[in-house]
Design a protein around this motif. Structure first.
Motif, PDB file in Angstrom:
ATOM      1  N   VAL A 176       5.028  -6.520  -3.640  1.00  0.00           N
ATOM      2  CA  VAL A 176       6.392  -6.901  -3.304  1.00  0.00           C
ATOM      3  C   VAL A 176       7.399  -5.974  -3.991  1.00  0.00           C
ATOM      4  CG1 VAL A 176       7.294  -8.608  -4.941  1.00  0.00           C
ATOM      5  CG2 VAL A 176       7.315  -9.107  -2.507  1.00  0.00           C
ATOM      6  N   GLY A 177       7.070  -5.523  -5.187  1.00  0.00           N
ATOM      7  CA  GLY A 177       7.944  -4.565  -5.866  1.00  0.00           C
ATOM      8  C   GLY A 177       8.088  -3.302  -5.025  1.00  0.00           C
ATOM      9  N   GLU A 178       6.968  -2.816  -4.516  1.00  0.00           N
ATOM     10  CA  GLU A 178       6.961  -1.650  -3.626  1.00  0.00           C
ATOM     11  C   GLU A 178       7.845  -1.870  -2.398  1.00  0.00           C
ATOM     12  OE1 GLU A 178       5.115   1.355  -3.538  1.00  0.00           O
ATOM     13  OE2 GLU A 178       4.950   0.862  -5.671  1.00  0.00           O
ATOM     14  N   VAL A 179       7.658  -3.062  -1.792  1.00  0.00           N
ATOM     15  CA  VAL A 179       8.393  -3.374  -0.567  1.00  0.00           C
ATOM     16  C   VAL A 179       9.895  -3.364  -0.830  1.00  0.00           C
ATOM     17  CG1 VAL A 179       8.849  -5.158   1.164  1.00  0.00           C
ATOM     18  CG2 VAL A 179       6.509  -4.700   0.432  1.00  0.00           C
TER      19      VAL A 179
ATOM     20  N   GLN B 232      11.216   0.030  -1.176  1.00  0.00           N
ATOM     21  CA  GLN B 232      11.311   0.700   0.110  1.00  0.00           C
ATOM     22  C   GLN B 232      12.534   0.224   0.903  1.00  0.00           C
ATOM     23  OE1 GLN B 232       7.757   1.010   2.523  1.00  0.00           O
ATOM     24  NE2 GLN B 232       9.035   0.871   4.361  1.00  0.00           N
ATOM     25  N   ILE B 233      12.781  -1.087   0.861  1.00  0.00           N
ATOM     26  CA  ILE B 233      13.957  -1.616   1.552  1.00  0.00           C
ATOM     27  C   ILE B 233      15.219  -0.952   0.987  1.00  0.00           C
ATOM     28  CG2 ILE B 233      15.402  -3.673   1.883  1.00  0.00           C
ATOM     29  CD1 ILE B 233      12.874  -5.324   2.136  1.00  0.00           C
ATOM     30  N   ILE B 234      15.281  -0.857  -0.347  1.00  0.00           N
ATOM     31  CA  ILE B 234      16.452  -0.237  -0.966  1.00  0.00           C
ATOM     32  C   ILE B 234      16.612   1.213  -0.476  1.00  0.00           C
ATOM     33  CG2 ILE B 234      17.436   0.562  -3.166  1.00  0.00           C
ATOM     34  CD1 ILE B 234      16.194  -1.947  -4.459  1.00  0.00           C
ATOM     35  N   ARG B 235      15.489   1.945  -0.470  1.00  0.00           N
ATOM     36  CA  ARG B 235      15.552   3.341  -0.014  1.00  0.00           C
ATOM     37  C   ARG B 235      16.005   3.430   1.441  1.00  0.00           C
ATOM     38  NH1 ARG B 235      10.920   4.419  -3.305  1.00  0.00           N
ATOM     39  NH2 ARG B 235       9.616   3.632  -1.643  1.00  0.00           N
ATOM     40  N   GLU B 236      15.423   2.564   2.289  1.00  0.00           N
ATOM     41  CA  GLU B 236      15.761   2.616   3.717  1.00  0.00           C
ATOM     42  C   GLU B 236      17.218   2.299   3.976  1.00  0.00           C
ATOM     43  OE1 GLU B 236      11.457   1.189   5.582  1.00  0.00           O
ATOM     44  OE2 GLU B 236      13.264   0.018   5.997  1.00  0.00           O
TER      45      GLU B 236
ATOM     46  N   MET C 265       7.222  -5.116   5.425  1.00  0.00           N
ATOM     47  CA  MET C 265       7.755  -3.792   5.089  1.00  0.00           C
ATOM     48  C   MET C 265       8.277  -3.089   6.318  1.00  0.00           C
ATOM     49  SD  MET C 265       4.766  -2.078   2.848  1.00  0.00           S
ATOM     50  CE  MET C 265       5.902  -0.828   2.298  1.00  0.00           C
ATOM     51  N   VAL C 266       7.707  -3.434   7.478  1.00  0.00           N
ATOM     52  CA  VAL C 266       8.108  -2.795   8.720  1.00  0.00           C
ATOM     53  C   VAL C 266       9.320  -3.580   9.229  1.00  0.00           C
ATOM     54  CG1 VAL C 266       7.325  -2.083  10.994  1.00  0.00           C
ATOM     55  CG2 VAL C 266       5.677  -2.293   9.108  1.00  0.00           C
TER      56      VAL C 266
ATOM     57  N   ALA D 173      -7.184 -10.593   4.498  1.00  0.00           N
ATOM     58  CA  ALA D 173      -5.918 -10.028   4.019  1.00  0.00           C
ATOM     59  C   ALA D 173      -5.807 -10.349   2.538  1.00  0.00           C
ATOM     60  CB  ALA D 173      -4.742 -10.638   4.771  1.00  0.00           C
ATOM     61  N   GLU D 174      -5.636  -9.350   1.702  1.00  0.00           N
ATOM     62  CA  GLU D 174      -5.405  -9.602   0.281  1.00  0.00           C
ATOM     63  C   GLU D 174      -3.913  -9.863   0.063  1.00  0.00           C
ATOM     64  OE1 GLU D 174      -7.810  -7.249  -2.584  1.00  0.00           O
ATOM     65  OE2 GLU D 174      -8.049  -5.906  -0.898  1.00  0.00           O
ATOM     66  N   GLY D 175      -3.589 -10.313  -1.142  1.00  0.00           N
ATOM     67  CA  GLY D 175      -2.182 -10.569  -1.454  1.00  0.00           C
ATOM     68  C   GLY D 175      -1.295  -9.372  -1.132  1.00  0.00           C
ATOM     69  N   ARG D 176      -1.823  -8.176  -1.379  1.00  0.00           N
ATOM     70  CA  ARG D 176      -1.010  -6.971  -1.161  1.00  0.00           C
ATOM     71  C   ARG D 176      -0.789  -6.687   0.321  1.00  0.00           C
ATOM     72  NH1 ARG D 176      -5.996  -4.223  -2.675  1.00  0.00           N
ATOM     73  NH2 ARG D 176      -5.248  -4.301  -4.812  1.00  0.00           N
ATOM     74  N   ASP D 177      -1.601  -7.290   1.199  1.00  0.00           N
ATOM     75  CA  ASP D 177      -1.498  -7.016   2.637  1.00  0.00           C
ATOM     76  C   ASP D 177      -0.518  -7.940   3.351  1.00  0.00           C
ATOM     77  OD1 ASP D 177      -3.596  -5.118   2.350  1.00  0.00           O
ATOM     78  OD2 ASP D 177      -5.053  -6.747   2.440  1.00  0.00           O
ATOM     79  N   VAL D 178      -0.072  -8.988   2.660  1.00  0.00           N
ATOM     80  CA  VAL D 178       0.752 -10.003   3.322  1.00  0.00           C
ATOM     81  C   VAL D 178       1.989  -9.377   3.957  1.00  0.00           C
ATOM     82  CG1 VAL D 178       2.184 -12.048   2.918  1.00  0.00           C
ATOM     83  CG2 VAL D 178      -0.092 -11.907   1.888  1.00  0.00           C
ATOM     84  N   LEU D 179       2.632  -8.477   3.221  1.00  0.00           N
ATOM     85  CA  LEU D 179       3.884  -7.901   3.701  1.00  0.00           C
ATOM     86  C   LEU D 179       3.710  -6.515   4.322  1.00  0.00           C
ATOM     87  CD1 LEU D 179       6.213  -8.863   0.711  1.00  0.00           C
ATOM     88  CD2 LEU D 179       5.667 -10.176   2.752  1.00  0.00           C
ATOM     89  N   SER D 180       2.463  -6.111   4.544  1.00  0.00           N
ATOM     90  CA  SER D 180       2.218  -4.738   5.013  1.00  0.00           C
ATOM     91  C   SER D 180       2.643  -4.513   6.455  1.00  0.00           C
ATOM     92  CB  SER D 180       0.732  -4.408   4.883  1.00  0.00           C
ATOM     93  OG  SER D 180      -0.025  -5.191   5.807  1.00  0.00           O
TER      94      SER D 180
END
Lengths: 341, 341
Positions: free
Chosen positions: A245-248, A251-255, B136-137, B215-222
């Motif tokens: 989620v930190g990554e996400v 990324q939102i901030i960058r976008e 993220m998308v 789906a792992e926790g990291r995949d939820v928002l992928s």
């Protein structure tokens, strides 16, 4: 322990960036933290990544043969490859040649090796993996355990996690009387499945745990709790979600930052601030997770660890050694057993 | 259904901001979405919050007596207060006077009332609460279920969630062949506890589900998954954590934006962008969670819902009605039963 210097065994072959980043992080820790590092792995590969002017006479390399691959079943691989880097590193702790071990390799294999080579602490049924999360309160952290060692947990395992977590929180993270929560789907004591209700009751009745009640998902980052216990299934999902989620968010901030002149000016003005935001959200700052409950200090680092994570993992390990975490967990248990007998 | 206009029953007494914000959101939805709203609650309290120039002849108020309080045990409260707003709203759906129901009140009570008044769809053992998460998308969402109705789930319940989720994803969220995942602690089919391994197998063997794996926790928002199924314990923890984490991130951003002239200039230039960041992270945009598997469209909104959330909840309900979600779930089940007989 003979030497006054803390000695850390490092699995130089474990992790996506091994051995290069692992060795780099280890050498930096040796330099800056004043610890002794024992690099376990293939000597040729390790020597190839040492910086040119390293005085190799000062670096201890402990040879191993082979490594556990990510797709291998941990327990059988650990048995089939007794001289793999993770096993050799664990043996160094067992033989008291090292005070702690760090690996960014196969985490299941590290756990299996720790269990087989080091064994459990007396009174602990199941070791747990603990991970430190940042919270909303800038200076506060929360220790979550278990984040992956045990997919199903009996209530008494959760009680043991609470004891171990409290000791770590108090003596390593420096929290006076750490506040413990049980991860659950509601605040009320009666909430959750049977195991959660029973665990709530055991935690509440244990005089050695400062149990303040159930923690919901929204409370994890609130800073109200110092230790939160849960089974390794939900803990693992939460850990991996939090990392992603930190990554996400970044990324939102960058976008959403604007393009063109207006954006360049605004972004340039805010640059140092955006960098600090990144730092606070970034999990790489945390080094690794702890395997608590085995008879040795073990840090399990992320497979993607680079040098800064390994450096931070060494610092965590050193703090756990300096603060005698194992002895304290053990003596907590002995005093508990005396009380109940 | 007689009328061509979708009719939504709204529990005007449920939620922290009831009835004011609930009524305001409902009236805006009526205006902008062309739906008919039935406001269920105490007529005097509802009339008191209507805007001064409202033509009350056009607003249908359905009187109820009492509401379920947050600390009440849902099932007994629902039985003890047959004329409470949530029960009356459910009855409107049961009697086909409304096509859907929305409540921001006690979510356990809404679920209990739906089960008792509307009953389950044929073939569904356990209804599930589904929540839509951003990914993220930018243009993609993921439906997670269950996020709280069932703390323990047998593998076949998870299979039913996958069917219901796929129908909703396809016909309401507009995803062609929605990709389904099982929330788990590893990618490999053999990972997780016994229930997870068995559920993985059932999902893989079901020809009506496009199961793409764990789906792992990291995949939820992928954005790789359109539907993710899990038990209501881990789903609830994840939902509440995700809601809170958006808040935490926004707070970090606010704290780290600079003070003084430099900060004011930078922040002013980036203002529209920061507002968009907030929108993408903010869960209030999502209206509510769906109760899938009961014989009626039910939206369970957050207790803290304000007018925009209620407006969005009405839009969700309308889309579910327009796209005949219930009939489609039902016919999926009937065709499955024919195939297996």
């Amino acid at each position: 322990m003979g030497s006054t210097c803390v000695r850390i065994a490092i699995d130089a072959m474990g992790g996506d960036r091994a051995p290069g980043e692992i060795v780099t992080g280890a050498l930096r820790a040796r330099e800056e933290l004043g610890v002794e590092v024992l690099l376990v792995g293939d000597p040729q590969q390790i020597e190839a990544v040492l910086p040119p002017k390293t005085n190799t006479a000062q670096i201890e390399i402990v040879p191993s043969e082979g490594a556990i691959e990510m797709e291998e079943e941990p327990l059988s691989a650990i048995r089939r490859k007794p001289k793999s880097s993770i096993n050799v590193a664990m043996d160094l702790v067992k033989q008291k040649r090292a005070d702690a071990v760090i690996s960014a390799g196969h985490s299941g294999a590290a756990m299996a090796s720790a269990l087989l080579r080091l064994g459990r602490l007396k009174g602990i049924d199941r070791p747990a993996i603990g991970a430190v999360f940042p919270t909303m309160v800038a200076s506060k952290q929360v220790l979550i355990l278990d984040v992956g060692a045990n997919v199903d947990c009996r209530p008494k395992f959760l009680e043991q996690f609470a004891i171990m977590g409290s000791v770590y929180s108090q003596y390593v993270l420096g929290i006076n009387e750490p506040k413990v929560g049980l991860l659950n789907i509601g605040e009320e004591d009666c909430k959750g499945n049977d195991a959660a209700v029973r665990a709530n009751q055991m935690l509440r009745e244990n005089p050695n745990i400062d149990f303040i009640g159930n923690a919901e998902g929204r409370d994890v980052l609130s800073g109200d709790f110092d230790v939160i216990v849960c089974d390794g299934f939900v803990g693992n999902v939460l850990l991996k979600f939090a990392e992603a989620v930190g990554e996400v968010m970044l990324q939102i901030i960058r976008e959403e930052l604007p393009q063109g002149i207006r954006g360049q000016i605004g972004t340039a003005i805010l640059k140092p601030n955006l960098r600090r935001i990144k730092q606070r959200m970034d999990h790489a700052e945390h080094g690794g997770a702890l395997l608590l409950g085995v008879d040795g200090i073990c840090i399990i680092s992320h497979g993607s660890s680079q040098a800064p994570s390994i450096f931070n993992a060494v610092r965590m390990a050193k703090e756990a050694v300096d603060n005698q975490v194992l002895d304290r967990i053990q003596s907590q248990y002995q005093s508990l057993q005396r009380e109940s007998s």
